[in-house]
Design a protein around this motif. Structure first.
Motif, short mmCIF file in Angstrom:
data_model
loop_
_atom_site.label_atom_id
_atom_site.label_comp_id
_atom_site.label_asym_id
_atom_site.label_seq_id
_atom_site.Cartn_x
_atom_site.Cartn_y
_atom_site.Cartn_z
N GLU A 6 0.82 -1.21 0.00
CA GLU A 6 0.00 0.00 0.00
C GLU A 6 0.86 1.26 0.00
O GLU A 6 0.56 2.22 -0.67
CB GLU A 6 -0.92 0.00 1.22
N THR A 77 -14.63 -10.47 12.25
CA THR A 77 -14.51 -9.08 11.82
C THR A 77 -14.96 -8.13 12.92
O THR A 77 -14.35 -7.08 13.14
CB THR A 77 -15.30 -8.83 10.53
N CYS A 111 -9.51 -4.20 5.79
CA CYS A 111 -9.63 -3.58 4.47
C CYS A 111 -9.22 -4.51 3.33
O CYS A 111 -9.85 -4.50 2.27
CB CYS A 111 -8.78 -2.32 4.41
N ARG A 112 -8.19 -5.30 3.55
CA ARG A 112 -7.62 -6.10 2.46
C ARG A 112 -8.19 -7.51 2.36
O ARG A 112 -8.19 -8.10 1.28
CB ARG A 112 -6.11 -6.19 2.62
N HIS A 113 -8.62 -8.08 3.48
CA HIS A 113 -9.02 -9.48 3.47
C HIS A 113 -10.48 -9.70 3.86
O HIS A 113 -11.10 -10.63 3.36
CB HIS A 113 -8.12 -10.30 4.40
N TRP A 115 -13.21 -7.44 3.84
CA TRP A 115 -14.25 -6.73 3.10
C TRP A 115 -14.76 -7.57 1.94
O TRP A 115 -13.99 -8.09 1.13
CB TRP A 115 -13.72 -5.40 2.58
N ASP A 116 -16.07 -7.72 1.85
CA ASP A 116 -16.73 -8.43 0.75
C ASP A 116 -17.18 -7.39 -0.27
O ASP A 116 -18.19 -6.71 -0.07
CB ASP A 116 -17.91 -9.23 1.28
N GLN A 117 -16.41 -7.26 -1.32
CA GLN A 117 -16.69 -6.24 -2.35
C GLN A 117 -18.06 -6.45 -2.99
O GLN A 117 -18.80 -5.50 -3.18
CB GLN A 117 -15.60 -6.29 -3.43
N ALA A 118 -18.40 -7.68 -3.29
CA ALA A 118 -19.67 -7.97 -3.97
C ALA A 118 -20.87 -7.58 -3.12
O ALA A 118 -21.86 -7.04 -3.62
CB ALA A 118 -19.75 -9.45 -4.35
N SER A 120 -20.66 -5.50 -0.47
CA SER A 120 -20.39 -4.21 0.17
C SER A 120 -20.62 -4.27 1.68
O SER A 120 -21.30 -3.42 2.26
CB SER A 120 -21.25 -3.09 -0.44
N THR A 136 -20.77 -4.58 10.99
CA THR A 136 -20.22 -3.61 10.04
C THR A 136 -20.15 -2.22 10.66
O THR A 136 -19.16 -1.51 10.48
CB THR A 136 -21.06 -3.60 8.74
#
Length: 140
Positions: A6, A77, A111-113, A115-118, A120, A136
């Motif tokens: 990063e 998390t 942030c890198r591992h 988080w589920d982008q799909a 959100s 969350t």
């Protein structure tokens, strides 16, 4: 040295030489006048093994430790989010870099591992199909 993608830097691995000595009293290496309770809590966070250190992924915090089987439960998390807050607070009152290092690793894990982008969202645990609004909210 650890590559930090990063920031494009090489940083030394975590070094936590904060220990408790029950025979001689508190021996944390912290240069503070804080009460013993905060020092004990801080040493526990850094030395208990509840936070993953050096593995992949690095920085997540287990839900809890099972003494009977001598292992951590899966990374949570929600608990990792609480831990970030606790470690940042400990750093703010002690100026001890080890707390900020551990908090940064936990935040990077989220942030890198985690988080589920799909979706959100931050899932309950890695690989879980469940996510909770409260968890969350704690993390954010």
């Amino acid at each position: 040295m650890i590559d930090d993608e990063e920031f494009g830097a090489r940083v030394p691995p975590p070094r936590y030489n904060l220990r408790l000595s029950f025979s001689t009293g508190l021996n944390t290496g912290l240069n503070t006048g804080l009460n013993t309770g905060l020092n004990l809590a801080g040493c526990w966070f850094l030395n208990s093994g509840i936070q993953e250190v050096g593995g992949v992924p690095d920085g997540g915090v287990a839900r809890y430790y099972r003494a009977d089987s001598q292992k951590n439960l899966p990374i949570s998390t929600e608990i990792t989010g609480y831990t970030v807050s606790a470690l940042v607070y400990l750093h703010s009152v002690t100026d001890e870099a080890a707390y900020l290092d551990a908090a940064t690793r936990a935040a990077r894990y989220l942030c890198r591992h985690a988080w589920d982008q799909a979706g959100s969202v931050f899932p309950f645990e890695p690989g879980s199909d469940r996510a909770y609004f409260f968890d969350t909210g704690i993390i954010v």
